[in-house]
Design a protein around this motif. Structure first.
Motif, PDB file in Angstrom:
ATOM      1  N   TRP B   2      42.185  25.766   2.032  1.00 47.50           N
ATOM      2  CA  TRP B   2      41.558  27.007   1.606  1.00 47.50           C
ATOM      3  C   TRP B   2      40.520  26.746   0.522  1.00 47.50           C
ATOM      4  O   TRP B   2      39.436  27.333   0.539  1.00 47.50           O
ATOM      5  CB  TRP B   2      42.629  27.976   1.114  1.00 47.50           C
ATOM      6  CG  TRP B   2      42.091  29.301   0.653  1.00 47.50           C
ATOM      7  CD1 TRP B   2      42.103  29.783  -0.610  1.00 47.50           C
ATOM      8  CD2 TRP B   2      41.452  30.307   1.444  1.00 47.50           C
ATOM      9  NE1 TRP B   2      41.520  31.023  -0.663  1.00 47.50           N
ATOM     10  CE2 TRP B   2      41.106  31.370   0.585  1.00 47.50           C
ATOM     11  CE3 TRP B   2      41.126  30.401   2.806  1.00 47.50           C
ATOM     12  CZ2 TRP B   2      40.461  32.520   1.040  1.00 47.50           C
ATOM     13  CZ3 TRP B   2      40.483  31.542   3.245  1.00 47.50           C
ATOM     14  CH2 TRP B   2      40.151  32.582   2.364  1.00 47.50           C
ATOM     15  N   ASP B   3      40.854  25.830  -0.421  1.00 48.45           N
ATOM     16  CA  ASP B   3      39.926  25.539  -1.513  1.00 48.45           C
ATOM     17  C   ASP B   3      38.691  24.782  -1.004  1.00 48.45           C
ATOM     18  O   ASP B   3      37.603  24.914  -1.552  1.00 48.45           O
ATOM     19  CB  ASP B   3      40.623  24.729  -2.613  1.00 48.45           C
ATOM     20  CG  ASP B   3      41.599  25.612  -3.391  1.00 48.45           C
ATOM     21  OD1 ASP B   3      41.355  26.836  -3.447  1.00 48.45           O
ATOM     22  OD2 ASP B   3      42.598  25.083  -3.907  1.00 48.45           O
ATOM     23  N   LEU B   5      37.239  25.253   1.755  1.00 51.35           N
ATOM     24  CA  LEU B   5      36.351  26.191   2.447  1.00 51.35           C
ATOM     25  C   LEU B   5      35.497  26.928   1.417  1.00 51.35           C
ATOM     26  O   LEU B   5      36.006  27.637   0.570  1.00 51.35           O
ATOM     27  CB  LEU B   5      37.192  27.191   3.247  1.00 51.35           C
ATOM     28  CG  LEU B   5      36.436  28.243   4.051  1.00 51.35           C
ATOM     29  CD1 LEU B   5      35.803  27.641   5.290  1.00 51.35           C
ATOM     30  CD2 LEU B   5      37.372  29.379   4.452  1.00 51.35           C
ATOM     31  N   LYS B   7      32.369  29.651   0.289  1.00 48.61           N
ATOM     32  CA  LYS B   7      31.977  30.974   0.761  1.00 48.61           C
ATOM     33  C   LYS B   7      30.908  30.876   1.839  1.00 48.61           C
ATOM     34  O   LYS B   7      30.961  31.571   2.844  1.00 48.61           O
ATOM     35  CB  LYS B   7      31.469  31.822  -0.416  1.00 48.61           C
ATOM     36  CG  LYS B   7      31.189  33.262  -0.017  1.00 48.61           C
ATOM     37  CD  LYS B   7      30.798  34.112  -1.200  1.00 48.61           C
ATOM     38  CE  LYS B   7      29.303  34.361  -1.196  1.00 48.61           C
ATOM     39  NZ  LYS B   7      28.871  35.159  -2.359  1.00 48.61           N
ATOM     40  N   ALA B  10      32.433  29.834   5.090  1.00 49.99           N
ATOM     41  CA  ALA B  10      33.161  30.960   5.696  1.00 49.99           C
ATOM     42  C   ALA B  10      32.185  31.928   6.349  1.00 49.99           C
ATOM     43  O   ALA B  10      32.415  32.428   7.454  1.00 49.99           O
ATOM     44  CB  ALA B  10      34.000  31.682   4.637  1.00 49.99           C
ATOM     45  N   ARG B  11      31.042  32.160   5.676  1.00 46.90           N
ATOM     46  CA  ARG B  11      30.032  33.069   6.218  1.00 46.90           C
ATOM     47  C   ARG B  11      29.466  32.526   7.530  1.00 46.90           C
ATOM     48  O   ARG B  11      29.344  33.249   8.519  1.00 46.90           O
ATOM     49  CB  ARG B  11      28.900  33.251   5.200  1.00 46.90           C
ATOM     50  CG  ARG B  11      27.836  34.246   5.626  1.00 46.90           C
ATOM     51  CD  ARG B  11      26.635  34.172   4.712  1.00 46.90           C
ATOM     52  NE  ARG B  11      26.052  32.839   4.733  1.00 46.90           N
ATOM     53  CZ  ARG B  11      25.407  32.261   3.711  1.00 46.90           C
ATOM     54  NH1 ARG B  11      25.286  32.902   2.564  1.00 46.90           N
ATOM     55  NH2 ARG B  11      24.901  31.043   3.822  1.00 46.90           N
ATOM     56  N   ILE B  13      30.819  30.396   9.626  1.00 45.03           N
ATOM     57  CA  ILE B  13      31.836  30.455  10.685  1.00 45.03           C
ATOM     58  C   ILE B  13      31.909  31.874  11.246  1.00 45.03           C
ATOM     59  O   ILE B  13      31.952  32.091  12.457  1.00 45.03           O
ATOM     60  CB  ILE B  13      33.217  30.024  10.132  1.00 45.03           C
ATOM     61  CG1 ILE B  13      33.200  28.529   9.791  1.00 45.03           C
ATOM     62  CG2 ILE B  13      34.330  30.323  11.139  1.00 45.03           C
ATOM     63  CD1 ILE B  13      34.420  28.049   9.011  1.00 45.03           C
ATOM     64  N   PHE B  14      31.870  32.849  10.340  1.00 43.16           N
ATOM     65  CA  PHE B  14      31.942  34.257  10.774  1.00 43.16           C
ATOM     66  C   PHE B  14      30.776  34.613  11.690  1.00 43.16           C
ATOM     67  O   PHE B  14      30.972  35.105  12.806  1.00 43.16           O
ATOM     68  CB  PHE B  14      31.969  35.181   9.547  1.00 43.16           C
ATOM     69  CG  PHE B  14      31.674  36.622   9.870  1.00 43.16           C
ATOM     70  CD1 PHE B  14      32.495  37.349  10.719  1.00 43.16           C
ATOM     71  CD2 PHE B  14      30.563  37.257   9.313  1.00 43.16           C
ATOM     72  CE1 PHE B  14      32.229  38.680  11.020  1.00 43.16           C
ATOM     73  CE2 PHE B  14      30.290  38.584   9.611  1.00 43.16           C
ATOM     74  CZ  PHE B  14      31.112  39.290  10.470  1.00 43.16           C
ATOM     75  N   TYR B  15      29.553  34.350  11.253  1.00 44.43           N
ATOM     76  CA  TYR B  15      28.395  34.739  12.067  1.00 44.43           C
ATOM     77  C   TYR B  15      28.333  33.961  13.373  1.00 44.43           C
ATOM     78  O   TYR B  15      28.140  34.541  14.449  1.00 44.43           O
ATOM     79  CB  TYR B  15      27.087  34.560  11.276  1.00 44.43           C
ATOM     80  CG  TYR B  15      26.869  35.649  10.247  1.00 44.43           C
ATOM     81  CD1 TYR B  15      26.780  36.991  10.628  1.00 44.43           C
ATOM     82  CD2 TYR B  15      26.756  35.340   8.894  1.00 44.43           C
ATOM     83  CE1 TYR B  15      26.600  37.988   9.686  1.00 44.43           C
ATOM     84  CE2 TYR B  15      26.568  36.335   7.936  1.00 44.43           C
ATOM     85  CZ  TYR B  15      26.484  37.660   8.340  1.00 44.43           C
ATOM     86  OH  TYR B  15      26.312  38.646   7.408  1.00 44.43           O
ATOM     87  N   GLY B  17      30.763  32.241  14.998  1.00 46.79           N
ATOM     88  CA  GLY B  17      31.894  32.527  15.883  1.00 46.79           C
ATOM     89  C   GLY B  17      31.788  33.893  16.518  1.00 46.79           C
ATOM     90  O   GLY B  17      32.039  34.065  17.717  1.00 46.79           O
ATOM     91  N   SER B  18      31.390  34.880  15.720  1.00 43.36           N
ATOM     92  CA  SER B  18      31.291  36.247  16.257  1.00 43.36           C
ATOM     93  C   SER B  18      30.233  36.320  17.354  1.00 43.36           C
ATOM     94  O   SER B  18      30.449  36.967  18.387  1.00 43.36           O
ATOM     95  CB  SER B  18      30.947  37.237  15.148  1.00 43.36           C
ATOM     96  OG  SER B  18      31.965  37.226  14.178  1.00 43.36           O
ATOM     97  N   PHE B  21      31.769  34.774  20.528  1.00 41.75           N
ATOM     98  CA  PHE B  21      32.741  35.633  21.217  1.00 41.75           C
ATOM     99  C   PHE B  21      32.088  36.881  21.808  1.00 41.75           C
ATOM    100  O   PHE B  21      32.516  37.381  22.854  1.00 41.75           O
ATOM    101  CB  PHE B  21      33.894  35.997  20.281  1.00 41.75           C
ATOM    102  CG  PHE B  21      34.873  34.876  20.094  1.00 41.75           C
ATOM    103  CD1 PHE B  21      35.672  34.448  21.143  1.00 41.75           C
ATOM    104  CD2 PHE B  21      34.976  34.216  18.881  1.00 41.75           C
ATOM    105  CE1 PHE B  21      36.572  33.398  20.995  1.00 41.75           C
ATOM    106  CE2 PHE B  21      35.865  33.159  18.712  1.00 41.75           C
ATOM    107  CZ  PHE B  21      36.670  32.754  19.767  1.00 41.75           C
ATOM    108  N   LEU B  22      31.039  37.369  21.161  1.00 38.58           N
ATOM    109  CA  LEU B  22      30.335  38.535  21.702  1.00 38.58           C
ATOM    110  C   LEU B  22      29.671  38.197  23.040  1.00 38.58           C
ATOM    111  O   LEU B  22      29.768  38.954  24.009  1.00 38.58           O
ATOM    112  CB  LEU B  22      29.281  39.044  20.703  1.00 38.58           C
ATOM    113  CG  LEU B  22      28.546  40.317  21.128  1.00 38.58           C
ATOM    114  CD1 LEU B  22      29.506  41.504  21.207  1.00 38.58           C
ATOM    115  CD2 LEU B  22      27.409  40.638  20.161  1.00 38.58           C
ATOM    116  N   VAL B  24      30.532  35.760  25.141  1.00 33.99           N
ATOM    117  CA  VAL B  24      31.571  35.567  26.155  1.00 33.99           C
ATOM    118  C   VAL B  24      32.088  36.922  26.639  1.00 33.99           C
ATOM    119  O   VAL B  24      32.220  37.168  27.843  1.00 33.99           O
ATOM    120  CB  VAL B  24      32.748  34.729  25.583  1.00 33.99           C
ATOM    121  CG1 VAL B  24      33.901  34.663  26.595  1.00 33.99           C
ATOM    122  CG2 VAL B  24      32.281  33.328  25.227  1.00 33.99           C
TER     123      VAL B  24
END
Lengths: 447, 150
Positions: B2-3, B5, B7, B10-11, B13-15, B17-18, B21-22, B24
């Protein structure tokens, strides 16, 4: 309140609370009809009452989101909202549209797709209001400081508007109709609304616990990543039995099972931030609603969602009272409690006074939450019995319903408690008192 | 972990990955749409009557009491298989007349019984609505519901 334009939020929150009162009142009426089915059966049939119950909920939650955005964006972007006037015009369109829709429903002017019953001209009004809103908040953010909270919030709000466009298209083929109906319904509540939820919770944690922004924002990105990674393909759990290919049974089961993770992460996040808090915020009621929101969303959306999401379970439970149980606690935990947390937090600032009526507010939290939990239990038991008698034994729908009367009686009782709680909340927020019912010791001021 | 990772990681990965998945999800739903139009529904049998029947179904907001393929209000019976439940497979004319007669007989006014409003449908509207139910009953729903009770 640091910025004058934050005042816009007050109008949105007031409009939201008027519709909240209407929503729970019509919900109570619908619960009463389950017990006494002849009530109003010709004047105002069940389908109209339910339409008002669900539509009022959706619109007031959205008004709450818009209000929250107008409240938090100036503080995050460190500037006034682009146009106060546009924000009030947007409110007028939405609120008059909602009022017109309700009056229209009573006179049988409505569409026939569940939750999207608004006549086309009202839907177009909603689109216009959404465009005004997106212009207004996006310009504010673009010209000001950009934070993870505003990034995620704006993405969620743009997503809400974009996916709403599918509401304007009603395919003639029922299966195609259903596939894209879920583009609005599922992608909203198990997708982009979660972005709004996580960013509002992050803002509340930032303000009330004083934990470093870096820490809060890393959590925020992790939570919303879990939400969309699971939630987008999780739509598959609605594509099991509606004429769609069999592969959704696997995709839907796997990804929708993971939908519990973002809600679990929100519980960890809110509790971790409160444990690590660097200040004692005077608004205890807002903190209670924030923590309650995360916990109840975890149970309502997460646990009760998982309960019937695996395809071989859903084959038997699909479209029974189990779904109704899940729906009630999920909406209450995730989105009602979220809005009430934000309103409880913002009201003292908007009115320029200390937090008041905290004890009443917290009583309303426990009344509404325990009432809603009890309602969820009664509907779950009703749903399990219905599933067995109707889906396993093959008994006739109405014969099975007649056996469930006791549960519907208890559900009505739970509904009464929720409604009492809701009106106590409204009183605690809108009616000022000169002194707190239970005075607290002086604490250091915080934002 | 966690440490480690940050910010910004994390950002990203979010953009990233999303977006993945969108793409797909949209791809699979376009495929499903095509499957519905070619395989699981009788697209050719979607006559003007069936289309009109769906409009009547929507005009009176039947879904806010009933369910269709399990989606709706759970207050009144499932109608996706009402055609089969009334014996439409063996006796289409009999099922048609029985369903029409039931709708016309409502509300029953029986005390303590859930009431269906009388929508004052014309004979043509009733026929088209039943045609819509018949068409829906032929959708390949992966064998849902488990039995005729719906």
């Amino acid at each position: 309140m640091k910025y004058q334009s934050q005042k816009i939020a007050y109008v949105y929150f007031t409009g939201a609370m008027i519709l909240f009162a209407a929503q729970v009142t019509f919900g109570l009426l619908a619960g009463y009809i389950y017990v006494a089915p002849n009530t109003l059966s010709e004047l105002l049939p069940f389908n109209i009452i339910r339409m008002i119950h669900t539509n009022a909920l959706i619109v007031w939650l959205l008004l709450g989101f818009f209000g929250a955005a107008y409240y938090l964006i100036p503080e995050e972007a460190e500037r006034e909202i682009e146009s106060t006037k546009l924000a009030y015009i947007q409110f007028a369109i939405l609120f008059l549209g909602a009022a017109a829709a309700v009056v229209g429903y009573v006179f049988r002017v409505h569409g026939g797709r569940e939750f999207l019953e608004q006549p086309t001209w009202i839907k177009l009004g909603i689109v216009v209001a959404a465009l005004i809103f997106l212009y207004n908040v996006t310009m504010t953010v673009l010209k000001g400081r950009k934070t993870a909270i505003t990034n995620v919030l704006l993405l969620g709000l743009w997503g809400i508007a974009l996916f709403f466009l599918f509401a304007l298209w009603d395919p003639q083929n029922l299966v195609v109709d259903k596939i894209f109906w879920w583009y609005v319904v599922h992608i909203w509540v198990e997708g982009v609304w979660e972005l709004v939820m996580a960013s509002i919770l992050a803002f509340l944690m930032l303000k009330m616990t004083g934990v470093d922004r870096e820490v809060v924002e890393k959590w925020l990105y992790a939570i919303v990543a879990l939400a969309l990674f699971s939630g987008l393909l999780g739509t598959g759990h609605h594509y099991y039995w509606i004429g769609t290919p069999a592969y959704w049974q696997w995709i839907g089961s796997i990804f929708s099972s993971l939908e519990i993770l973002p809600f679990f992460a929100m519980v960890l996040f809110t509790f971790a931030m409160v444990w690590k808090r660097k200040r004692e915020h005077p608004n205890n009621a807002a903190l209670l609603w924030s923590l309650g929101c995360a916990v109840l969303a975890f149970f309502g959306a997460g646990v009760w969602g998982f309960l019937h999401t695996l395809h071989f379970v859903n084959y038997y439970s699909h479209g029974t009272q189990v779904t109704a149980a899940h729906g009630h606690l999920a909406f209450f935990g995730a989105y009602v409690a979220l809005n009430l947390a934000m309103i409880t937090y913002a009201m003292p600032h908007l009115k320029g006074r200390e937090p008041y009526n905290q004890v009443l507010n917290m009583i309303s939290f426990w009344l509404m939450s325990s009432g809603m939990a009890f309602m969820t239990f009664t509907l779950t038991f009703a749903g399990v019995i219905q599933t067995h008698m109707q889906r396993v034994k093959g008994e006739n729908f109405m014969d099975v319903q007649d056996e469930l009367g006791l549960f519907y009686d208890m559900r009505l009782l739970a509904g009464v408690i929720v409604v009492i709680g809701a009106f106590i909340f409204l009183y605690s927020v809108f009616v000022p008192r000169s002194s707190e019912v239970i005075a607290k010791s002086k604490v250091a001021p915080a934002e | 972990m966690w440490d480690a990772l940050t910010k910004s990681a994390a950002r990203n990965i979010f953009y990233g990955g999303s977006a993945f998945f969108l793409v797909v999800f949209v791809g699979l739903s376009v495929h499903s749409c095509n499957y519905a139009l070619t395989t699981s529904t009788d697209a050719k049998g979607m006559t003007a009557e069936v289309i009109h029947g769906k409009e009547i179904w929507e005009k009176h907001s039947c879904i806010n009491c009933h369910t269709i393929l399990g989606e709706g209000a759970y207050f009144a019976p499932e109608l996706g298989n009402v055609w089969k439940r009334y014996g439409g497979v063996k006796d289409p004319q009999g099922a048609r007349e029985t369903i029409k007669a039931f709708i016309k007989s409502q509300p029953s006014g029986a005390e303590g019984r859930r009431q269906m409003p009388n929508f004052k449908l014309t004979d043509k509207e009733l026929d088209d609505l039943v045609s819509f139910f018949e068409w829906v009953s032929r959708i390949d729903t992966q064998n849902w519901p488990p039995n005729d009770a719906g």
